[in-house]
Scaffold this motif. Structure first.
Motif, PDB file in Angstrom:
ATOM      1  N   ALA A 151       0.825  -1.214   0.000  1.00  0.00           N
ATOM      2  CA  ALA A 151       0.000   0.000   0.000  1.00  0.00           C
ATOM      3  C   ALA A 151       0.857   1.261   0.000  1.00  0.00           C
ATOM      4  CB  ALA A 151      -0.925  -0.001   1.216  1.00  0.00           C
ATOM      5  N   TYR A 152       1.842   1.325   0.876  1.00  0.00           N
ATOM      6  CA  TYR A 152       2.709   2.506   0.923  1.00  0.00           C
ATOM      7  C   TYR A 152       3.510   2.653  -0.370  1.00  0.00           C
ATOM      8  CZ  TYR A 152       1.734   2.856   5.946  1.00  0.00           C
ATOM      9  OH  TYR A 152       1.107   2.991   7.161  1.00  0.00           O
ATOM     10  N   GLY A 153       3.914   1.526  -0.939  1.00  0.00           N
ATOM     11  CA  GLY A 153       4.667   1.577  -2.179  1.00  0.00           C
ATOM     12  C   GLY A 153       3.864   2.120  -3.346  1.00  0.00           C
ATOM     13  N   LEU A 154       2.534   2.083  -3.222  1.00  0.00           N
ATOM     14  CA  LEU A 154       1.662   2.593  -4.277  1.00  0.00           C
ATOM     15  C   LEU A 154       1.022   3.928  -3.903  1.00  0.00           C
ATOM     16  CD1 LEU A 154       0.142  -0.815  -5.358  1.00  0.00           C
ATOM     17  CD2 LEU A 154       1.392   0.751  -6.842  1.00  0.00           C
ATOM     18  N   GLY A 155       1.596   4.600  -2.942  1.00  0.00           N
ATOM     19  CA  GLY A 155       1.183   5.970  -2.674  1.00  0.00           C
ATOM     20  C   GLY A 155       0.079   6.155  -1.663  1.00  0.00           C
ATOM     21  N   PHE A 156      -0.405   5.072  -1.038  1.00  0.00           N
ATOM     22  CA  PHE A 156      -1.443   5.222  -0.011  1.00  0.00           C
ATOM     23  C   PHE A 156      -0.782   5.642   1.301  1.00  0.00           C
ATOM     24  CE2 PHE A 156      -3.392   2.516  -3.168  1.00  0.00           C
ATOM     25  CZ  PHE A 156      -4.683   3.037  -3.256  1.00  0.00           C
ATOM     26  N   LYS A 157      -1.412   6.584   1.978  1.00  0.00           N
ATOM     27  CA  LYS A 157      -0.787   7.197   3.155  1.00  0.00           C
ATOM     28  C   LYS A 157      -1.115   6.510   4.466  1.00  0.00           C
ATOM     29  CE  LYS A 157       0.879  10.343   0.431  1.00  0.00           C
ATOM     30  NZ  LYS A 157       2.296  10.252   0.014  1.00  0.00           N
ATOM     31  N   SER A 158      -2.194   5.710   4.488  1.00  0.00           N
ATOM     32  CA  SER A 158      -2.562   5.067   5.747  1.00  0.00           C
ATOM     33  C   SER A 158      -3.224   3.729   5.474  1.00  0.00           C
ATOM     34  CB  SER A 158      -3.535   5.949   6.549  1.00  0.00           C
ATOM     35  OG  SER A 158      -4.806   5.992   5.908  1.00  0.00           O
ATOM     36  N   ALA A 159      -3.193   2.848   6.485  1.00  0.00           N
ATOM     37  CA  ALA A 159      -3.802   1.525   6.344  1.00  0.00           C
ATOM     38  C   ALA A 159      -5.306   1.642   6.165  1.00  0.00           C
ATOM     39  CB  ALA A 159      -3.473   0.682   7.581  1.00  0.00           C
ATOM     40  N   SER A 160      -5.930   2.560   6.907  1.00  0.00           N
ATOM     41  CA  SER A 160      -7.387   2.683   6.832  1.00  0.00           C
ATOM     42  C   SER A 160      -7.826   3.191   5.459  1.00  0.00           C
ATOM     43  CB  SER A 160      -7.898   3.622   7.927  1.00  0.00           C
ATOM     44  OG  SER A 160      -7.296   4.905   7.814  1.00  0.00           O
ATOM     45  N   ASP A 161      -7.078   4.147   4.913  1.00  0.00           N
ATOM     46  CA  ASP A 161      -7.422   4.683   3.593  1.00  0.00           C
ATOM     47  C   ASP A 161      -7.314   3.577   2.541  1.00  0.00           C
ATOM     48  OD1 ASP A 161      -7.959   6.581   1.527  1.00  0.00           O
ATOM     49  OD2 ASP A 161      -5.810   6.694   1.123  1.00  0.00           O
ATOM     50  N   PHE A 162      -6.231   2.793   2.600  1.00  0.00           N
ATOM     51  CA  PHE A 162      -6.023   1.733   1.620  1.00  0.00           C
ATOM     52  C   PHE A 162      -7.095   0.658   1.747  1.00  0.00           C
ATOM     53  CE2 PHE A 162      -4.018  -2.454   0.705  1.00  0.00           C
ATOM     54  CZ  PHE A 162      -3.963  -2.322  -0.680  1.00  0.00           C
ATOM     55  N   THR A 163      -7.333   0.188   2.955  1.00  0.00           N
ATOM     56  CA  THR A 163      -8.309  -0.899   3.158  1.00  0.00           C
ATOM     57  C   THR A 163      -9.701  -0.457   2.735  1.00  0.00           C
ATOM     58  OG1 THR A 163      -7.021  -1.796   4.998  1.00  0.00           O
ATOM     59  CG2 THR A 163      -9.335  -2.446   4.855  1.00  0.00           C
ATOM     60  N   ARG A 164     -10.081   0.771   3.080  1.00  0.00           N
ATOM     61  CA  ARG A 164     -11.402   1.287   2.706  1.00  0.00           C
ATOM     62  C   ARG A 164     -11.548   1.369   1.183  1.00  0.00           C
ATOM     63  NH1 ARG A 164     -11.391   4.955   6.095  1.00  0.00           N
ATOM     64  NH2 ARG A 164     -10.419   6.580   4.834  1.00  0.00           N
ATOM     65  N   ALA A 165     -10.526   1.911   0.509  1.00  0.00           N
ATOM     66  CA  ALA A 165     -10.578   2.050  -0.948  1.00  0.00           C
ATOM     67  C   ALA A 165     -10.571   0.675  -1.620  1.00  0.00           C
ATOM     68  CB  ALA A 165      -9.386   2.875  -1.431  1.00  0.00           C
ATOM     69  N   PHE A 166      -9.788  -0.250  -1.081  1.00  0.00           N
ATOM     70  CA  PHE A 166      -9.683  -1.595  -1.659  1.00  0.00           C
ATOM     71  C   PHE A 166     -11.020  -2.328  -1.534  1.00  0.00           C
ATOM     72  CE2 PHE A 166      -8.421  -5.956  -2.186  1.00  0.00           C
ATOM     73  CZ  PHE A 166      -7.314  -5.904  -3.044  1.00  0.00           C
TER      74      PHE A 166
ATOM     75  N   ARG B  95     -13.954  -0.984  -1.231  1.00  0.00           N
ATOM     76  CA  ARG B  95     -14.944  -0.322  -2.082  1.00  0.00           C
ATOM     77  C   ARG B  95     -14.789  -0.776  -3.538  1.00  0.00           C
ATOM     78  NH1 ARG B  95     -13.365   4.795  -1.671  1.00  0.00           N
ATOM     79  NH2 ARG B  95     -14.227   4.929   0.433  1.00  0.00           N
ATOM     80  N   ALA B  96     -13.528  -1.011  -3.962  1.00  0.00           N
ATOM     81  CA  ALA B  96     -13.280  -1.386  -5.349  1.00  0.00           C
ATOM     82  C   ALA B  96     -13.577  -2.859  -5.623  1.00  0.00           C
ATOM     83  CB  ALA B  96     -11.827  -1.081  -5.714  1.00  0.00           C
ATOM     84  N   PHE B  97     -13.242  -3.740  -4.663  1.00  0.00           N
ATOM     85  CA  PHE B  97     -13.307  -5.186  -4.936  1.00  0.00           C
ATOM     86  C   PHE B  97     -14.275  -5.942  -4.034  1.00  0.00           C
ATOM     87  CE2 PHE B  97      -8.907  -3.831  -6.022  1.00  0.00           C
ATOM     88  CZ  PHE B  97      -8.993  -3.985  -7.402  1.00  0.00           C
ATOM     89  N   ASP B  98     -14.916  -5.235  -3.113  1.00  0.00           N
ATOM     90  CA  ASP B  98     -15.878  -5.844  -2.191  1.00  0.00           C
ATOM     91  C   ASP B  98     -15.245  -6.956  -1.362  1.00  0.00           C
ATOM     92  OD1 ASP B  98     -18.396  -5.883  -1.063  1.00  0.00           O
ATOM     93  OD2 ASP B  98     -19.106  -7.501  -2.367  1.00  0.00           O
ATOM     94  N   ILE B  99     -13.996  -6.766  -1.016  1.00  0.00           N
ATOM     95  CA  ILE B  99     -13.262  -7.719  -0.189  1.00  0.00           C
ATOM     96  C   ILE B  99     -12.065  -6.983   0.404  1.00  0.00           C
ATOM     97  CG2 ILE B  99     -11.782  -8.533  -2.082  1.00  0.00           C
ATOM     98  CD1 ILE B  99     -11.930 -11.333  -0.914  1.00  0.00           C
ATOM     99  N   SER B 100     -11.599  -7.383   1.564  1.00  0.00           N
ATOM    100  CA  SER B 100     -10.444  -6.719   2.153  1.00  0.00           C
ATOM    101  C   SER B 100      -9.163  -7.221   1.490  1.00  0.00           C
ATOM    102  CB  SER B 100     -10.370  -7.008   3.657  1.00  0.00           C
ATOM    103  OG  SER B 100      -9.976  -8.359   3.884  1.00  0.00           O
ATOM    104  N   PRO B 101      -8.083  -6.449   1.561  1.00  0.00           N
ATOM    105  CA  PRO B 101      -6.808  -6.907   0.978  1.00  0.00           C
ATOM    106  C   PRO B 101      -6.349  -8.240   1.566  1.00  0.00           C
ATOM    107  CG  PRO B 101      -6.672  -4.587   1.572  1.00  0.00           C
ATOM    108  CD  PRO B 101      -7.961  -5.104   2.127  1.00  0.00           C
ATOM    109  N   GLN B 102      -6.485  -8.382   2.890  1.00  0.00           N
ATOM    110  CA  GLN B 102      -6.032  -9.615   3.545  1.00  0.00           C
ATOM    111  C   GLN B 102      -6.850 -10.819   3.073  1.00  0.00           C
ATOM    112  OE1 GLN B 102      -6.805  -6.759   4.996  1.00  0.00           O
ATOM    113  NE2 GLN B 102      -5.017  -6.074   6.188  1.00  0.00           N
ATOM    114  N   ASP B 103      -8.167 -10.631   2.934  1.00  0.00           N
ATOM    115  CA  ASP B 103      -9.013 -11.745   2.495  1.00  0.00           C
ATOM    116  C   ASP B 103      -8.736 -12.099   1.036  1.00  0.00           C
ATOM    117  OD1 ASP B 103     -10.137 -11.949   4.967  1.00  0.00           O
ATOM    118  OD2 ASP B 103     -11.978 -10.865   4.471  1.00  0.00           O
TER     119      ASP B 103
END
Length: 337
Positions: free
Chosen positions: A299-314, A316-324
């Protein structure tokens, strides 16, 4: 330069592809082999030095949708299409040479000399219905052979561009160079439809560049938009891991009009949304490709500034969490259900 068998094959399914190199030939055979390879369109008068010391030449050819695209690198040489050749063969299309490395050289044989006094980088157009001679230094150039009816549809006095040069620094010159280079990189991966679209856009850009009017209209405008958007997409793709990649940085770096680019990306939700969606898609691929990396490293390598921002956006886009998503991908790879 293309041969007729490749040209005929383009009428079938897929993309006709040929490759030729003088590398494996004996030095004394190299120039003569190259001359034979292109001799159905132009002659290559040999010099004693070339016959004695050899000649390096390589060409990749793609034929599709009635057009032919080549990526060619050669030592210095002379090309000549004589009056006799014009009067005896049936080639009546136009060819545009886009020089990636090296200069255009001396272009003669028209009613007046068209070459500049100083070495020129850029694009030269030849009407194969007219004679010409081109003495050029070692170079790499991309060529697009365009049917006569397409060129004449955009240029009523099409024959007048024969031997004309559009310099690299012209308004459309840089964009054409970028578009042609992208075609060369991507052509081996394109299907027939994608290749035809790319070459058609390239042809219309070239026609627009050689048209005397400064205003781009009709098919040229649509091709200009497609080429610029392709340029933006390639820049975004190459810089997904740069933290300072923003819509503003894209238009500033590519020296584009901000309002125009933002309008053209409205169907993507805006350029900012397009960048974020590409980063999320890349993150999804990296979660699977690099299971040893922590999710937030990606996430940080792709410009996301926080875990919550990345997880929320992910989510919203894929209807699944990054970890799942990662866990599901690992399960599938291991044969699970």
């Amino acid at each position: 330069m293309p041969n007729e068998s490749a040209r005929d094959a383009a009428a079938g399914s897929g993309i006709a592809t040929t490759r030729f190199s003088t590398h494996s030939l004996a030095a004394s055979e190299q120039l003569l082999a190259w001359r034979s390879r292109v001799g159905h369109v132009v002659d290559v008068p040999p010099s004693k030095r070339q016959l004695a010391q050899g000649f390096a030449g390589h060409i990749d050819l793609y034929a599709v949708g009635g057009m032919i695209f080549t990526d060619c690198s050669t030592d210095a040489l002379m090309l000549e299409r004589s009056v006799a050749r014009v009067s005896t063969d049936s080639r009546r299309d136009f060819v545009f040479h886009v020089f990636l490395d090296g200069e255009i050289g001396n272009v003669t044989g028209m009613h007046r000399k068209r070459s500049a006094a100083e070495p020129v980088k850029g694009i030269v157009a030849f009407d194969l219905n007219q004679p010409f001679r081109n003495e050029r230094p070692a170079c790499r150039l991309l060529s697009l052979f365009v049917p006569r009816d397409i060129v004449e549809a955009g240029l009523p006095d099409a024959g007048s561009i024969h031997g004309r040069i559009v310099q690299q620094g012209s308004p459309l010159g840089h964009l054409i160079l970028d578009h042609a280079a992208a075609i060369s990189r991507e052509m081996p991966k394109l299907d027939r439809h994608g290749a035809t679209d790319a070459l058609t856009a390239g042809a219309q850009l070239l026609i627009a560049a050689f048209r005397k009017e400064s205003r781009v209209t009709g098919a040229g405008r649509a091709s200009l938009q497609a080429a610029v958007m392709g340029q933006v997409r390639r820049y975004v793709e190459a810089n997904l891991h740069q933290g300072n990649l923003t819509p503003a940085s894209v238009v500033d770096e590519l020296q584009l009009k901000r309002a125009t680019i933002y309008r053209w990306f409205e169907h993507e939700g805006g350029l900012g949304t397009y960048i974020r969606n590409r980063r999320l898609r890349e993150a999804a691929e990296e979660l699977v490709r690099f299971p040893h990396l922590q999710v937030m490293e990606i996430a940080y390598g792709l410009g996301f500034k926080s875990a919550s921002d990345f997880t929320r956006a992910f989510r919203r886009a894929f209807d699944i969490s990054p970890q799942d998503m990662r866990a599901r991908a690992v399960e599938l790879l291991n044969g699970g259900t």
